[in-house]
Each structure stands twice: as C-alpha cells, then as structure tokens.
Design a protein around this motif. Structure first.
Motif, PDB file in Angstrom:
ATOM      1  N   ASP A  54      38.287 -10.753  46.614  1.00  0.00           N
ATOM      2  CA  ASP A  54      37.998 -11.522  47.815  1.00  0.00           C
ATOM      3  C   ASP A  54      39.104 -12.513  48.140  1.00  0.00           C
ATOM      4  O   ASP A  54      39.316 -12.868  49.297  1.00  0.00           O
ATOM      5  N   ASP A  55      39.828 -12.971  47.084  1.00  0.00           N
ATOM      6  CA  ASP A  55      40.837 -14.008  47.272  1.00  0.00           C
ATOM      7  C   ASP A  55      42.244 -13.546  46.930  1.00  0.00           C
ATOM      8  O   ASP A  55      43.160 -14.363  46.800  1.00  0.00           O
ATOM      9  N   ASP A  85      34.200  -6.556  49.612  1.00  0.00           N
ATOM     10  CA  ASP A  85      33.601  -6.488  50.943  1.00  0.00           C
ATOM     11  C   ASP A  85      34.563  -7.097  51.945  1.00  0.00           C
ATOM     12  O   ASP A  85      35.037  -8.232  51.763  1.00  0.00           O
ATOM     13  N   PHE A  86      34.870  -6.344  53.008  1.00  0.00           N
ATOM     14  CA  PHE A  86      35.774  -6.876  54.020  1.00  0.00           C
ATOM     15  C   PHE A  86      35.466  -6.217  55.366  1.00  0.00           C
ATOM     16  O   PHE A  86      34.792  -5.189  55.450  1.00  0.00           O
ATOM     17  N   ARG A  98      39.282  -9.543  56.910  1.00  0.00           N
ATOM     18  CA  ARG A  98      38.513 -10.748  56.609  1.00  0.00           C
ATOM     19  C   ARG A  98      37.613 -10.501  55.402  1.00  0.00           C
ATOM     20  O   ARG A  98      36.892  -9.500  55.330  1.00  0.00           O
ATOM     21  N   THR A  99      37.702 -11.404  54.414  1.00  0.00           N
ATOM     22  CA  THR A  99      36.789 -11.408  53.278  1.00  0.00           C
ATOM     23  C   THR A  99      36.168 -12.800  53.193  1.00  0.00           C
ATOM     24  O   THR A  99      36.468 -13.684  53.997  1.00  0.00           O
ATOM     25  N   SER A 100      35.347 -12.999  52.170  1.00  0.00           N
ATOM     26  CA  SER A 100      34.755 -14.323  51.978  1.00  0.00           C
ATOM     27  C   SER A 100      35.788 -15.346  51.522  1.00  0.00           C
ATOM     28  O   SER A 100      35.546 -16.552  51.609  1.00  0.00           O
ATOM     29  N   GLY A 101      36.977 -14.867  51.038  1.00  0.00           N
ATOM     30  CA  GLY A 101      37.956 -15.794  50.498  1.00  0.00           C
ATOM     31  C   GLY A 101      39.245 -15.917  51.268  1.00  0.00           C
ATOM     32  O   GLY A 101      40.035 -16.840  51.016  1.00  0.00           O
ATOM     33  N   ARG A 117      42.766 -19.119  54.665  1.00  0.00           N
ATOM     34  CA  ARG A 117      41.404 -19.111  54.143  1.00  0.00           C
ATOM     35  C   ARG A 117      40.436 -19.135  55.318  1.00  0.00           C
ATOM     36  O   ARG A 117      40.832 -19.452  56.451  1.00  0.00           O
ATOM     37  N   PRO A 118      39.181 -18.822  55.068  1.00  0.00           N
ATOM     38  CA  PRO A 118      38.224 -18.813  56.190  1.00  0.00           C
ATOM     39  C   PRO A 118      38.135 -20.140  56.935  1.00  0.00           C
ATOM     40  O   PRO A 118      37.783 -20.160  58.113  1.00  0.00           O
ATOM     41  N   ASP A 119      38.482 -21.254  56.276  1.00  0.00           N
ATOM     42  CA  ASP A 119      38.449 -22.547  56.969  1.00  0.00           C
ATOM     43  C   ASP A 119      39.710 -22.811  57.782  1.00  0.00           C
ATOM     44  O   ASP A 119      39.864 -23.880  58.378  1.00  0.00           O
TER      45      ASP A 119
END
Length: 822
Positions: A54-55, A85-86, A98-101, A117-119
């Motif tokens: 994820d990262d 997951d992406f 895009r992933t969670s990380g 990062r997502p932020d």
C-alpha cells in the motif's frame, strides 16, 4: 524524445559524462492497466508501475524494449507476492494509481511521475529544468538520470557507508566500491562538497566513494517532517547529487531504472519495508558481540597463545582473536604458514578451551601459482574472472599476480564455500573477507569480466563483495550446519546484511576519524546493516593513551567491538598505554559484557524488524528539528543514548536529550528531555543516558568470555520515567550459538513498565520452551530514579533492599507493583 539539460550541480565524478545534454523522455503514448498497476509506453520503451505494498511502488523502465528482471542480488523476496488493493483513475493528461497509502500520478504530456500520500503530502515530485520543463527521466548512451524536487530546508539520509555528516543535503556522492587508502585509487575519487579533495590528501576526513555502495536514501520533507524513501535496484556506478537547493538527482552509468519508492511517512516504516525486500541482519552468535582483538602483525603460534594468556591474566574479557594476512603461506588463501604455525589445529583447540574463538582473513585474490591447489582447481574448473579476450584476468594484490573468482557463477560460489568449509574445519569460528571491492592493486579492475566473460565489470563491481559473502556463508553453514555464522566484510552492496557484518575499513588513529565513525555507522544502520563498527583506536598511524581510551569507551557501546591496528604502528593492546589506561579501558570492556543481554536483544530486534543497533536520533525523534543535524551522539539499542568524547583534553561536552526523561547512567540523576545539558567527561567514562521507561537487562558480572557462560542470576534495571505512560522491553535467553532458539529453545521475557502517578507496575510474560544450558535461578529487579514504599510481587508484599528485589524465577512471568515515595 527531446534534448534537454539535466542541470546537475556539484563536483561530477571524473568517469561520468562531462556533458549535461541528455535525451529526455517527454511524452507518454499509451497506458495499459495491469494486475499490479499500469504499463506506460513512451519513446519506444515501457515503464512498468507496480504496487509492492500500500505504501511502496516500483518503477521499472525497459532498455531496447526489454526488462531486466534480476538487476542485482539485493532483493531476496518476491516484491509482488502480497496483494494490494488499488484503483486506477484516468483524467485528461494524467493517470493515477491510488491505494490507502499513496497516490501515484503519471503525467502523459509532459511525462512526469509524482507520488503523494492521500493527504496530499509529497513523496516524490518531478523536478523541472531551467526552462521549466519536467525532467523525470533522461538518458545518454547507457547512463540515465532521474531528477526530483526538494526544498532548501529538507534533509537527506542514508546511502550506507558515507563519510561526513549524517544529513547528506548540500553534498554529492559516488557509489563505486573503492579501496579507500590505496593511493593508486586516487583517480577513482570525488570529494563531497565542503570536503578537502582526497586526490590531494589521502588522509582527508571526508572523502568519497567508500568501500560499500547502497543506493537507498531517505528524503526528510519540511515543514511536514515526513519521510520518503528510494531504493534503486542497480549495481552500476552511480552519482547522487543533493547539492542544488531545490532539486536532487541520481545518475547510473548503466543498467535499467528499477526503483522502489517508499511513502513512509516514518523512517521506521521505510526501513522495515526496505529490509523486507533486501533482508535483515541475522541473529548473531553471542560470542561475536564480545570484545575482539586484532592486529596486522607477523605473529607466530607462540605469540598468539601468549596474547590470549595475557588477556586472561590481566582480566580483560575477550571472545575472539583475529589473524591478518601474515598467517598464510605466501599470501595464498586457505593456507597456513607451517613454519610459524606448525600445529594450527592444536593451537585453535587450546585457545578454544580458554574461551577464545579465532577468525582469519580471506581475500578474494588467488595467487597465480601453478602447483598451488586452489589456483589449479579454479583454473581447471573455470572459476576465475576473464577478460574480453578470454584470458584469466590478473591483478596485483598481496600475493603478486592474482586471479579473482567469478562469484556471479553459482558453481563458483559453491566452490568458494567448500574452500571456506575446509578451512574452518581446523577449528576456526568465522571468516574475515577483505580486499573485496574488489581491490586489484595497480591494475584497473575494468577489464575483469563476469559470468564466464560475458558480462561487464561495471555491472557486478559493486556486488562483488555481496556475492563473495553469499558463497562464504554457504560454506560455513556446510561446515557447521548447527552453528550461527559470522562473516566480516569490508565491501558490500544492498543486502550484504543477510550474510555478513561490515567494518568501516582502514581508518586513522585520529580524533576526527573517531567522530567520522558515528555518522558512518548511523548511515549503515538506517541502510539496513545493523552489524557495524570501526577499528577501535584507529588502524593506520600511531594512537596515544587518551585517544585509545576514549575510543575503547565509545567502541564498547557500538555493535561490533574490535581493536585493530596496522603493522609498524605502536602497540594498541589494552595494556599498551600503562596501568591507568589499562584499568579504565578494561572497565569499558567489562561494561560491554555486563550489557550483553541488552545488546543481544537489540540484535534480535534488528533481525526481526530491521531497526539498527546503533541508530541516529532522527530515527526515533524525526519530528524534533534539533536532532536532524546531530551526528556526535546516537542511540545504542532502543534506550541507551551515547555521547562519545571527540577531542583531546575534553572535560565536558554538550549533549542533547530528546523528548522524555533520561537517567544519567553514572550519577543516577534524572533529567527532563528536549533540552541540552552539559555533561562531565572525566577520564573514567563518556556520557551515557538511559531512557526513562526502559528495563535494561544486565549480567551481574563480566565473564572472561561468553563461552559456556550461563549465569545463575540476571539483573533487570528499571529506569522509572518522570512521566506517566507504558514502555516495553524484552530479554531473550538461549544457547547463543545454535539455531535452536528459532525452534522454541529459548526464554523470551517481555517486560512492560507502566507508570500512573506514584504507582509503578512491571509485568513480565515469558514464552519459549527453555534450553538445556539454562542455569538462571534468580532475577534481580533494580529500581533507578525513585524510591519505593510498598512493593508486591504477584500480590505478595516484599521488603525492598536498596531498591533491589531478588525474585526466585527460572522461567515464568511475574507482576511487580510499587508505590513510589515522595
């Protein structure tokens, strides 16, 4: 494809292209979705963007339409084995993963690769050239360059063994394994910014390149203080340039762009992910964590045994004696000089009975000597490196004309392993790999070719020591299948930590070289290599009483503790500088031995998580702006803060204590962190602080060696924090030499210390099946920084005795509760 300027700055390597004109990849023609990400087509090549975690994302560019799926031997796992997951998003001009990380943005025209990062905080961002055009990837002949954005305030760490300060910003570096103190190698060097040019001064403090090349670094982004990481899986000569204020770049002179990008955002997370790819330091044999005595000196058998006897007679704990090149017959590897060592097996057996292991040096150079069995066999079976014309490559090293094993061949590594196996059967405990950059004397290494003469030297030069260590370790496991191996290597590449420890090569007996080893060890540690150390006292040049003592006090609190010096220098034994220095140096060694349970736990943590044993403060306190530039102090394990003495006549020094509470190990004073303190530095000690909340396991005495030492009692030193909270430590007891612990033959005690107001609780839980040599009958719990009133163990009140409680415990847990006074 366009011609553009990369705009690289700083001092270029003399073998890098002297032009700044590169072919810039500027447009993506098409993008396909794949099972792990996307495949982009541009300029006749393909860029695979694949999610590892994820990262973590891997960027892989083809050459002539083909991918090199095994660019080096660094990565030891399947990077794409775990599901991720992406989603793939397409917008005009961009494609996003895009992933969670992380969020990777692929710009189509102009071509660029950015990761956030997502932020929205940056991981990597493509830099622009002087005309404002993005330059994500550029190539010239076989070389390629990648350019990224940064800020003037940012910091960079890593790249393994590099001299100078811990923060690499403002300097440039070459990755090309080099015999540093060989004057004939001067043309191979470039000086980092602000350094004296080592081509003019071979004793310069800051010079580059070095023995070990690890193309892995951290980008510390400000003002967010978040970390990103980059590992380029490429063994060719490389140049990293952190000199521009608003950009950085890396250039490789061959191979393909295969890069792992780590989103972090913490250094710990990045290091865990990186060592998950390249492997981790293996649990060491306990004896290798003791004190080692080494010297390049023309010993004979009687002198070696007398040296051992002097250590025992004088009460200097010592576990290992080392033999440098003069033990061999005419520098022929895997031989003994029979005149000087008429009964090497007997000598080794006698030393072993006194608790000493012996390690001998083995260079990769094989003497070109018809009739010498190793040379004859290597020649007959095709194990040596060739030239382009098919001849055996010949260098000039210690034996004179010298051939070099082609460790890229699996059968050659197996052959080398068998030679090592036969060598240690005489009673040796480990192997010391030296001159393995490879150093070839006055002869250029470039005509040396690999894979049976089919592959260039440039592809495998930086990997040579890694491949040598692979074969050596396999041989030791063949000879001693039930024993943990110990190999020490001078050179290395990413992944060397799987097979060998590293020492920092031929340093000098100078104060600045003592300091140099602190950021160098930190750079090694955060680059995956936990088992490192410098030659204590300095290798070249004559040491003196004060420098030697201060280096011993510091070296005792580093992962690898070896006193080593060159031939022709003044003696550098513990007793060489008089009774006063001997007594104080011996106390430093004894402290090391008493701390071995704590040190061993730190090594097990490194094996399990990748966290280094000797670590920079920024690893644990990356949000503290003060620590980013601190490279004269470090954490030894998770809880000991060490501040060595770095100058002659120093009677005090400034020490920065990070957040939390800290106990002065010598005085017992408890200090609140996030401030500088003035620490006294009498000749008896160097500043040492313990983190509040730590439980430090120690032996009650310092044994002469670890051999057969299974103590009846173990001390647990509890350092009460000033603040409320919960802290976890552990200690593991096992036989220290075999692999039985991984199958459950151990006792691992997890210690959780909790403070709430005046109430302190220490909970111990134990797992493991024990082991036959276990002798412990008692735990001594020692309280520091507070006095206790009421104390109960497992609900039963006990009486304190100078804040030390003896628990009759041989392998079960306990709960100690105390109410603090005052």
């Amino acid at each position: 494809m366009e011609i553009a300027l990369t705009g690289t700055a700083g001092t270029p390597s003399p073998t890098l292209p002297d032009t700044s004109a590169y072919l810039v990849f500027s447009k993506v023609d098409a993008v396909e979705e794949t099972e792990r990400g996307v495949l982009a087509h541009l300029h006749g090549e393909q860029l695979r963007i694949e999610l590892v975690r994820d990262d973590v994302v891997r960027l892989k560019m083809s050459r002539a339409g083909r991918f090199d799926e095994s660019p080096t031997y660094a990565v030891c796992t399947d990077p794409l084995s775990a599901p991720v997951d992406f989603t793939v998003e397409r917008e005009p001009g961009v494609v996003r993963l895009r992933t969670s990380g992380l969020v990777l943005t692929l710009g189509l025209e102009p071509f660029r690769v950015d990761v956030h990062r997502p932020d929205g905080s940056p991981v990597i961002e493509t830099a622009e050239d002087e005309s404002g055009r993005p330059v994500a990837y550029a190539t010239l002949n076989d070389a390629f360059t990648v350019r990224r954005r940064c800020r003037q305030e940012d910091a960079f760490y890593g790249l393994g063994e590099k001299s100078g300060g811990l923060d690499r910003k403002g300097r440039d570096f070459t990755l090309w394994n080099t015999d540093v103190l060989n004057p004939t190698a001067a043309g191979e060097f470039t000086a980092g910014r602000g350094a004296a040019d080592p081509r003019a001064d071979r004793t310069s403090t800051e010079f580059d390149p070095y023995y070990v090349s690890i193309p892995f670094f951290y980008h510390h982004h400000y003002p967010a203080r978040l970390m990103a990481g980059s590992f380029v899986d490429n063994g060719y000569r490389a140049h990293y340039d952190f000199t521009p204020s608003e950009a950085y770049s890396f250039t490789f002179l061959g191979g393909q762009w295969t890069e792992y990008v780590f989103a972090g955002p913490s250094m710990r997370e990045i290091l865990s992910a990186y060592t998950g790819l390249t492997g981790r330091t293996q649990p060491p044999p306990l004896w290798s964590l003791g004190y080692h005595q080494c010297r390049w000196y023309d010993y004979d058998q009687a002198a070696v045994e007398a040296l051992a006897e002097r250590h025992r007679h004088d009460g200097v704990p010592c576990d290992a004696l080392w033999l440098d090149i003069d033990y061999m017959d005419g520098y022929r590897v895997f031989t003994w000089d029979r005149q000087k060592f008429p009964d090497a097996p007997g000598m080794l057996q006698r030393l072993r009975s006194k608790g000493f292991r012996v390690i001998t040096i083995i260079d990769p150079g094989v003497k070109h000597d018809p009739g010498y069995p190793v040379f004859e066999e290597g020649l007959r079976e095709g194990h040596f490196c060739r030239t382009e014309g098919g001849d055996v490559y010949i260098g000039q090293v210690w034996p004179g004309n010298t051939a070099f094993p082609d460790f890229t061949q699996e059968e050659t590594r197996a052959w080398w392993g068998r030679l090592n196996a036969a060598h240690v059967q005489s009673g040796l405990a480990g192997i010391w790999n030296d001159m393995n950059e490879p150093a070839t004397g006055d002869i250029s290494p470039l005509p040396m070719r690999f894979e049976g003469g089919r592959s260039s030297h440039e592809r495998f030069h930086n990997q040579y020591a890694l491949l040598m260590a692979m074969g050596t370790t396999a041989g030791l496991l063949e000879a001693m299948p039930d024993r943990r191996t110990f190999v020490l290597s001078r050179a290395g590449f990413a992944g060397i930590q799987r097979y060998a420890a590293n020492w920092m090569g031929d340093n000098m007996s100078r104060w600045d070289h003592l300091w140099l080893s602190i950021p160098m060890a930190a750079g090694f540690g955060i680059s995956g290599q936990a088992f490192v150390g410098a030659d204590v006292g300095g290798f070249a040049g004559g040491s003196n009483a004060e420098l030697f003592l201060r280096w011993m006090q510091y070296g005792a609190l580093t992962p690898f503790f070896r006193n080593h010096s060159a031939t022709g220098n003044v003696d550098q034994y513990v007793w060489a500088f008089g009774d006063v220095v001997q007594e104080l140096a011996t106390e430093a060694v004894r402290l090391r031995y008493r701390l071995l349970p704590y040190i061993y736990a730190a090594f097990l943590t490194a094996a399990e998580t990748g966290l280094p044993v000797q670590r920079p403060l920024v690893l644990d306190f990356q949000d503290d702006d003060t620590v980013r530039g601190i490279d004269d102090a470090y954490l030894f394990g998770p809880d000991l803060l060490v501040a060595p003495v770095l100058a002659a006549g120093q009677t005090s020094r400034q020490v920065y204590l990070p957040e939390g509470s800290w106990h002065d190990f010598a005085t017992g004073e408890v200090l609140q962190g996030r401030r500088f303190v003035l620490a006294a530095t009498p000749m008896e000690r160097i500043p040492l602080y313990v983190r509040g909340g730590a439980v430090v396991p120690m032996w009650t005495e310092a044994p002469a060696s670890t051999d057969g030492f299974f103590p009846r009692a173990l001390e647990l030193h509890v350092f009460v924090p000033l603040e409320d909270g919960s802290w976890t430590s552990f200690v593991q007891e096992d036989d220290g030499v075999t692999f039985a612990a991984r199958d459950g033959a151990r006792l691992r005690t997890t210690l959780t210390l909790t403070r709430s107001g005046r109430s302190v609780e220490l909970a111990a839980t134990v797992v493991g099946e024990g082991y036959p040599e276990h002798r412990r009958e008692e735990l001594h719990v020692v309280l520091h920084g507070a006095a206790a009133g009421r104390v109960a163990v497992d609900g039963t009140a006990v009486e304190p005795s100078d804040e030390r409680w003896v628990l009759p415990n041989s392998g079960t847990g306990f709960l100690l509760e105390a109410e603090l006074l005052g």
